[in-house]
Design a protein around this motif. Sequence first.
Motif, PDB file in Angstrom:
ATOM      1  N   UNK A  35     -66.264  25.690 -79.094  1.00 35.77           N
ATOM      2  CA  UNK A  35     -65.191  26.135 -79.989  1.00 35.77           C
ATOM      3  C   UNK A  35     -63.906  26.147 -79.166  1.00 35.77           C
ATOM      4  N   UNK A  36     -63.224  25.020 -79.025  1.00 36.19           N
ATOM      5  CA  UNK A  36     -62.006  25.013 -78.194  1.00 36.19           C
ATOM      6  C   UNK A  36     -60.964  25.996 -78.733  1.00 36.19           C
ATOM      7  N   UNK A  37     -60.500  26.878 -77.888  1.00 36.59           N
ATOM      8  CA  UNK A  37     -59.532  27.894 -78.336  1.00 36.59           C
ATOM      9  C   UNK A  37     -58.154  27.260 -78.494  1.00 36.59           C
ATOM     10  N   UNK A  38     -57.385  27.784 -79.450  1.00 31.24           N
ATOM     11  CA  UNK A  38     -56.030  27.284 -79.667  1.00 31.24           C
ATOM     12  C   UNK A  38     -55.031  28.417 -79.601  1.00 31.24           C
TER      13      UNK A  38
ATOM     14  N   UNK B 139     -53.475  38.681 -80.617  1.00 26.96           N
ATOM     15  CA  UNK B 139     -52.988  38.638 -81.991  1.00 26.96           C
ATOM     16  C   UNK B 139     -54.085  38.100 -82.910  1.00 26.96           C
ATOM     17  N   UNK B 140     -54.754  37.037 -82.491  1.00 25.85           N
ATOM     18  CA  UNK B 140     -55.798  36.427 -83.321  1.00 25.85           C
ATOM     19  C   UNK B 140     -56.992  37.358 -83.480  1.00 25.85           C
TER      20      UNK B 140
ATOM     21  N   UNK C 237     -60.229  28.674 -84.551  1.00 27.17           N
ATOM     22  CA  UNK C 237     -61.203  29.073 -83.511  1.00 27.17           C
ATOM     23  C   UNK C 237     -61.946  30.339 -83.905  1.00 27.17           C
ATOM     24  N   UNK C 238     -61.158  31.333 -84.319  1.00 24.23           N
ATOM     25  CA  UNK C 238     -61.714  32.637 -84.653  1.00 24.23           C
ATOM     26  C   UNK C 238     -62.603  32.544 -85.903  1.00 24.23           C
TER      27      UNK C 238
ATOM     28  N   UNK D  71     -54.200  21.715 -86.174  1.00 22.69           N
ATOM     29  CA  UNK D  71     -55.509  21.697 -86.819  1.00 22.69           C
ATOM     30  C   UNK D  71     -56.466  22.680 -86.124  1.00 22.69           C
ATOM     31  N   UNK D  72     -56.455  22.642 -84.803  1.00 21.28           N
ATOM     32  CA  UNK D  72     -57.378  23.501 -84.046  1.00 21.28           C
ATOM     33  C   UNK D  72     -56.610  24.679 -83.448  1.00 21.28           C
TER      34      UNK D  72
END
Length: 459
Positions: A229-232, A24-25, A449-450, A443-444
Amino acid sequence: MPRLVVVSNRVADPRKTAAGGLAVALGEALNATGGLWFGWSGNIVEKTDAAAQAQPQLHVQRAGDVTLATVDLTQEDHDAYYLGYSNGVLWPVFHYRLDLADFDAGYIGGYRRVNRMFAQQVLPLLRPDDLIWVHDYHLIPLAEELRSLGCRQRIGFFLHIPLPPPLIMAAIPAHEWLIRALFAYDLVGLQSQTDLNHFARYVYTEAQAEQAADGRFSAFGRELRVQAFPIGIDVDEFASLTQGREAQETLATMRDQYAKRRLLVGVDRLDYSKGLPQRLRAMRSLLQRYPGNCNSATLIQIASPSRETVGAYNDLRRQLEGLCGSINGNYGELDWMPIRYIHRTVARKRLPGLYRASRVALVTPLRDGMNLVAKEFIAAQDEADPGVLVLSRFAGAAEQLRDALLVNPYDSDGTADAIQHALHMPLEERQTRHQRLLANIREYDVHWWQRRFLESLQQ
Ligand code: GDG
């Protein structure tokens, strides 16, 4: 904003909710630029003499404003590139499981061949100012292949799984080739600070990198930027799924069935990185050390089928069946079983209801790049009466989710103590922890992330 081109092993139609948060992101980013998503179709074709000479056929399909372009793989390429090198070498080693790696020298040829074929196929589809974003361990040498064909566009790479310490990495016969291939990208994104430290140590010790300033490394005569870049997840999308009919139905059924009992939940692909046998042993230890949980606490463990043609996954399945049988046989009652083990995929729309009905989530991988289940559990909770997350310190998510109960999954007694603590945590403490966790995942989130990755790639 330039057009975005995403390349990954598999392509998902971003309009389908079953595709999940990542699709989706990426779909959202692709939609914004009328982008292109390229990858394997999921089809395996028999190699004919004619096909062996020619390039595979490209399938192109529109999904709204996004173009989906896919190619088939021959059986031989699939076995060497996907089963062999990606999932028989890179997946186990990057998760620190040298014991499960199969360093068959034949695999790497298929891995290179498919990466080269991907480069050849995607190249004619590119425009001069495209921004290219390559995903995951299947495609590490893709930029190198694209560069050798003359591609000058900016190319970024995101590794969804952990990057191991240098001495683990060094067990891969072609480790230097792999790390050198990363230097053909303009930007490499990793999940965590730990992964970034491992990368830095590798290039200092194994590749005599000169110096690094604000995430820049020079080695192999090239310069590369590497950042975490920690993914959320898409918190709002998940929260709205929680209000949906399927989730509410599941919540009501679970509440009804477990009215006087305590529910724990685990949702994982059936994978040896997820620590499933260790989790079951922790449940056994919980019942032994805290008998008050007998006839009361039940773990619902969803283990969705994954990579079933790789040998190690079958061994794991048998091991789990044995453990569940023995724990249920020893502790179960006529009307209660401690473990409900489901080896099937549950519909995505039902998951939030299951998460919300559970007092505790067990997310206890032995090693994990991030782990999105931990974040989904948080997003699905009722803020007035939230559940508690028991999280392995070896998940990338543990760097961010400090208000979870962090455990060492190899220590079954210690994990059992944490589960007992979670089951009896007072409401006020649950609320405080949950508020902080929710603020963090908001927040993250996956949009952050993207955006951050693409901004950084454009810089
Ligand atoms: C890799 C990295 C990183 C699971 N079972 C079912 C189901 N799922 C969904 C979960 C979640 C996703 O699959 C699993 O995501 P994870 O992050 O937990 O793990 P991996 O699949 O190993 O993903 C990982 C991730 O990439 C992203 O960068 O976090 O570290 O290993 O969304 O809900 N979904 C449905 N039924 C199931 O039975 N519908």
